[in-house]
Design an enzyme around this catalytic site. Structure first.
Site, PDB file in Angstrom:
ATOM      1  N   GLN A   1       3.219   3.524   5.333  1.00  0.00           N
ATOM      2  CA  GLN A   1       4.677   3.736   5.369  1.00  0.00           C
ATOM      3  C   GLN A   1       4.997   5.457   5.495  1.00  0.00           C
ATOM      4  O   GLN A   1       3.918   6.178   5.468  1.00  0.00           O
ATOM      5  CB  GLN A   1       5.281   3.495   4.239  1.00  0.00           C
ATOM      6  CG  GLN A   1       5.368   1.953   4.115  1.00  0.00           C
ATOM      7  CD  GLN A   1       6.090   1.339   2.971  1.00  0.00           C
ATOM      8  OE1 GLN A   1       7.034   1.701   2.671  1.00  0.00           O
ATOM      9  NE2 GLN A   1       5.615   0.428   2.331  1.00  0.00           N
TER      10      GLN A   1
ATOM     11  N   LYS B   1       7.228  11.151  -0.925  1.00  0.00           N
ATOM     12  CA  LYS B   1       7.316   9.976  -0.749  1.00  0.00           C
ATOM     13  C   LYS B   1       8.860   9.728  -0.625  1.00  0.00           C
ATOM     14  O   LYS B   1       9.360  10.006  -1.705  1.00  0.00           O
ATOM     15  CB  LYS B   1       6.696   8.875  -1.438  1.00  0.00           C
ATOM     16  CG  LYS B   1       5.267   8.627  -1.394  1.00  0.00           C
ATOM     17  CD  LYS B   1       4.659   7.591  -1.947  1.00  0.00           C
ATOM     18  CE  LYS B   1       3.320   7.129  -1.561  1.00  0.00           C
ATOM     19  NZ  LYS B   1       2.658   5.857  -2.209  1.00  0.00           N
TER      20      LYS B   1
ATOM     21  N   ASP C   1       8.198   1.357   0.045  1.00  0.00           N
ATOM     22  CA  ASP C   1       7.680   1.881  -1.314  1.00  0.00           C
ATOM     23  C   ASP C   1       8.891   2.597  -1.818  1.00  0.00           C
ATOM     24  O   ASP C   1       9.814   2.964  -1.462  1.00  0.00           O
ATOM     25  CB  ASP C   1       6.771   3.039  -1.062  1.00  0.00           C
ATOM     26  CG  ASP C   1       5.378   2.265  -0.701  1.00  0.00           C
ATOM     27  OD1 ASP C   1       5.109   1.272  -0.787  1.00  0.00           O
ATOM     28  OD2 ASP C   1       4.445   3.406  -0.636  1.00  0.00           O
TER      29      ASP C   1
ATOM     30  N   ASP D   1       0.628  -5.503  -4.496  1.00  0.00           N
ATOM     31  CA  ASP D   1       0.291  -5.123  -3.167  1.00  0.00           C
ATOM     32  C   ASP D   1      -0.999  -4.009  -3.519  1.00  0.00           C
ATOM     33  O   ASP D   1      -1.194  -3.492  -2.457  1.00  0.00           O
ATOM     34  CB  ASP D   1       1.127  -4.193  -2.755  1.00  0.00           C
ATOM     35  CG  ASP D   1       1.055  -4.346  -1.138  1.00  0.00           C
ATOM     36  OD1 ASP D   1       0.555  -5.093  -0.402  1.00  0.00           O
ATOM     37  OD2 ASP D   1       1.481  -3.091  -0.712  1.00  0.00           O
TER      38      ASP D   1
ATOM     39  N   GLU E   1      -8.977   2.609  -4.955  1.00  0.00           N
ATOM     40  CA  GLU E   1      -9.881   3.987  -4.579  1.00  0.00           C
ATOM     41  C   GLU E   1     -10.531   4.218  -5.861  1.00  0.00           C
ATOM     42  O   GLU E   1      -9.968   4.036  -7.051  1.00  0.00           O
ATOM     43  CB  GLU E   1      -8.837   5.007  -4.073  1.00  0.00           C
ATOM     44  CG  GLU E   1      -8.339   4.701  -2.854  1.00  0.00           C
ATOM     45  CD  GLU E   1      -7.024   3.921  -2.936  1.00  0.00           C
ATOM     46  OE1 GLU E   1      -6.615   3.664  -1.872  1.00  0.00           O
ATOM     47  OE2 GLU E   1      -6.588   3.501  -3.887  1.00  0.00           O
TER      48      GLU E   1
ATOM     49  N   ASP F   1      -0.783   4.854  -5.169  1.00  0.00           N
ATOM     50  CA  ASP F   1       0.107   3.907  -4.570  1.00  0.00           C
ATOM     51  C   ASP F   1       0.691   3.029  -5.250  1.00  0.00           C
ATOM     52  O   ASP F   1       0.425   1.634  -5.303  1.00  0.00           O
ATOM     53  CB  ASP F   1      -0.737   3.241  -3.273  1.00  0.00           C
ATOM     54  CG  ASP F   1      -1.345   4.280  -2.074  1.00  0.00           C
ATOM     55  OD1 ASP F   1      -0.658   5.293  -2.151  1.00  0.00           O
ATOM     56  OD2 ASP F   1      -2.315   3.953  -1.318  1.00  0.00           O
TER      57      ASP F   1
END
Length: 440
Positions: free
Chosen positions: A157, A173, A192, A335, A340, A350
């Site tokens: 996104q 974001k 998001d 999701d 990581e 995220d």
């Protein structure tokens, strides 16, 4: 006549007690493991998946009976939780005040603020637990001048990379939804939510899961900063209805899906995330969804899934993923298809898919917890400190310190308290089956 009635009542009372205790014994036995008490054999250790099933599967419900029975058991257990899980623990007060002191925006020294923040990440944390200059870093992220803007191709996104005075790079974001917007559909539906990134950062600090990036709310004007955008980004910044807009370049970026400056304020809301220094590795989550309605993932079908994963992952990583599942369940982020790591510890990156629908609880996000039935003792003790409304009281106080407050509607706070009870009931069911061996 009176004596006969008395005996009849006594007999009925005795029968009721017998039935009551029989049902309880049956239910407890149904949860009891055949695993020896001196140790937990990981084979068959998907505690609640295997043991709570109430009815045998039929050809039509084979794939749904076990997950549904687990979820039903968790919801039933909530109704009989002990008062300790519903009352406030006085220990939270000191922790709340310390967090407020740390997050309170403060003046900063531009010559050192970024250097200090970039020195914080260690093997077991991204930001420290008791560092009052966190507020100075948050203040700098929300107010420091922007010198360059470019498109980030990372992820699916629209995200912008802002270069602040220093220089220091942060990820921006943008806002897609109003606070009142309810995201319907699947657990991963919608774009998001920038406010989810901010609230998730605050929640992680409260739960002492300090593996998220530092996040702050910010407003910026796309029109005023058009000259700072690089050529690639500028080509995706149309003017629509006299508003400066952008759609960027990414996997799901589309010309007809733009974010724009607000027509009244001339600014665009967003969350700025401080970049985390060091090497970050990415792995596919063992509990990844298929993203196909008719296709179940292996973890949704395999009774012994945790035993399989236990052989593949380092135990500390598995404990990190269980922490992440608890965190994701609270915010309802379903999701996390990849995770990581930095220095072999799982990061909570995220978090924008949280806080979509406060009226729905996807309990299967807790699968790592109820399939494996173990949890870090420190995580459990921290959860217990924030019972009885203390979690959302503390979260609200931290949210008030952000430039974009209010960050969520009250229904999301209500949902957080409800989901916390579901976590308590899941751990209690595991504890009934395995005892204190579940705490690691």
């Amino acid at each position: 006549m009176i004596r006969t009635s008395f005996y009849n009542i006594l007999i009925l009372l005795c029968l009721s007690l017998v039935i009551y205790y029989s049902l309880n014994v049956y239910f407890i036995n149904n949860l009891q493991s055949t695993v020896p008490q001196d140790g937990i054999n990981m084979a068959g250790h998907d505690a609640l998946e295997y043991a709570i099933e109430a009815t045998p599967p039929t050809p039509n419900n084979t794939q749904t009976t076990k997950p549904r029975s687990v979820q039903n058991a968790i919801m039933r257990k909530v109704m009989v939780l002990k008062p300790v899980f519903r009352n406030k623990n006085p220990k939270y007060v000191g922790i709340k005040q310390n967090l407020i002191n740390c997050f309170l925006p403060k003046p900063y020294n531009l010559s050192s603020v970024w250097k200090v923040a970039n020195s914080w990440p260690k093997i077991n944390e991204v930001f420290p637990a008791k560092e009052k200059s966190i507020g100075a870093v948050i203040n700098a992220m929300g107010t420091e001048s922007i010198h360059r803007i470019k498109n980030s191709r990372r992820g699916t996104q629209l995200k912008l990379v802002l270069e602040l005075t220093g220089p220091q790079f942060v990820l921006f974001k943008p806002s897609w939804y109003s606070r009142e917007n309810i995201i319907n559909g699947t657990v991963y539906s919608g774009k998001d939510r920038h406010n989810s990134e901010i609230v998730s950062f605050h929640l992680a600090a409260i739960l002492n899961l300090r593996y998220t990036p530092i996040v702050a709310g910010r407003k910026m004007s796309l029109r005023s900063h058009l000259e700072h955008a690089d050529d690639e980004l500028r080509q995706t910044m149309p003017v629509i209805n006299n508003q400066q807009c952008a759609y960027g370049v990414c996997h799901y970026c589309k010309r007809d899906e733009t974010v724009c400056d607000d027509p009244t304020t001339g600014t665009l809301e967003g969350a700025v995330l401080l970049t985390i220094p060091g090497k970050i590795s990415k792995y596919r989550s063992p509990w990844q969804r298929t993203y196909k309605d008719q296709l179940k993932a292996e973890w949704e079908k395999n009774d012994n899934y945790c035993a399989l994963i236990r052989k593949q992952l380092h135990f500390d990583v598995l404990l990190d993923l269980i922490d992440a599942a608890i965190f994701d369940f609270l915010i309802q982020n379903g999701d996390r298809h990849h995770y990581e790591t930095r220095e072999n510890r799982v990061l909570l990156l995220d978090n924008g898919k949280g806080f979509g629908n406060p009226f729905v609880d996807h309990i299967d996000i807790l699968a790592p917890l109820y399939q494996c039935c173990f949890i870090r003792r420190t995580t459990w003790e921290r959860l217990l400190i924030f019972s009885g409304g203390a979690l959302t009281e503390t979260l609200e106080e931290l949210n008030k310190l952000d430039l974009l407050y209010p960050l969520v509607i009250k229904e999301h706070y209500t949902a957080l308290e409800r989901r916390l009870l579901y976590i308590y009931s899941t751990v209690e069911l595991c504890k009934e089956k395995f005892g204190n061996k579940i705490f690691k």
